[in-house]
Each structure stands twice: as structure tokens, then as C-alpha cells.
Write a protein that holds these residues in place. Structure first.
Motif: not given
Length: 139
Positions: A59-87
Motif C-alpha cells: 500500500l501507498d504510505n501516504n494513502n493506504p487506500d491505494n495499491l502501488i504493488g504486490v509482493t508474491v512468493s511461491f512454494n517452489e523455487t522459480l528459476p532465473a528467466g521466469s517472468i511473473i505477471y500480476v493483473k
């Protein structure tokens, strides 16, 4: 000796009409042609680089009503070169999207932040989709 009985003779025109109708319908069905390009030899199961994951909102520190990004994590190791898309979607409408390509392996349970180009009010979306595309493998 009669090959066709009286009832059979009466049914013959009906049977002929049925056969002609079926042939007409069979000829009216369009043909579907499939051209497949051979991609390699042999076969193997293609595994997804991630099975389960977690999404945490940044969340935006100045306005917590706004999303500025996400943090994603996974149960398995993702190899270098993988692309993560968030929609982010509102109903079926895409609100915004962002992606990040991994330059190094992402260890299982480790999070990576993916930022949007502009802040998104949390009331503007109702669904988050995460897609992981594995790295391109050279033969």
C-alpha cells in the motif's frame, strides 16, 4: 418370393428420404483441418514452475487506500528467466498489470515485489491474477 413385404414397401420412400437427409447434413458439416508443427522429438510432462503462491498488497504510505504493488512468493523455487505477471481486474475488465523477469533464482518462500506504474485505488479492483511463465529453454 417377395423380398420386401407390404409394410416394407410402404416404408421404403420414408427410409430413402431419411438417408438423403442424413447425407445432406453430413455434406453440410464444414471440415476442420489442423496443421501441427513438430516442436521436438519424444514427449515429456511439462511442469509449472510454481504450484502455490501468496500475494501481499503493497500500500501507498501516504494513502493506504491505494495499491502501488504486490509482493508474491511461491512454494517452489522459480528459476532465473521466469517472468511473473500480476493483473488486477474489476469484474472482467483489466484495470492494470505489471510484470518482472527474474534475473536470479527465487527461492521457495522468498518474496519479490512487483510495482505498478501508478497507484490503484483498492476499490477499483476485485480480483488479482498471477501468471508465472517459465524461462525459455534452449535445446
Amino acid at each position: 418370393m417377395h423380398l420386401l413385404g407390404r409394410k416394407s414397401k410402404k416404408m421404403a420412400p420414408l427410409f430413402l428420404a431419411l438417408v438423403v437427409s442424413l447425407m445432406t447434413f453430413a455434406l453440410a458439416v464444414p471440415a476442420i483441418q489442423l496443421n501441427a508443427q513438430k516442436l521436438g522429438e519424444g514427449s515429456t510432462t511439462i511442469q509449472s514452475p510454481a504450484g502455490k503462491g501468496a500475494v501481499n498488497f503493497v500500500l501507498d504510505n501516504n494513502n493506504p487506500d491505494n495499491l502501488i504493488g504486490v509482493t508474491v512468493s511461491f512454494n517452489e523455487t522459480l528459476p532465473a528467466g521466469s517472468i511473473i505477471y500480476v493483473k488486477l481486474y474489476n469484474g472482467g475488465t483489466l484495470v492494470t498489470s505489471a510484470s518482472k523477469q527474474l534475473t536470479a533464482d527465487l527461492s521457495a518462500g522468498s518474496g519479490i515485489e512487483i510495482d505498478f506504474t501508478s497507484a490503484v485505488p483498492i476499490s477499483d479492483f476485485d480480483r488479482v491474477a498471477v501468471v508465472v511463465k517459465g524461462p525459455t529453454i534452449q535445446p
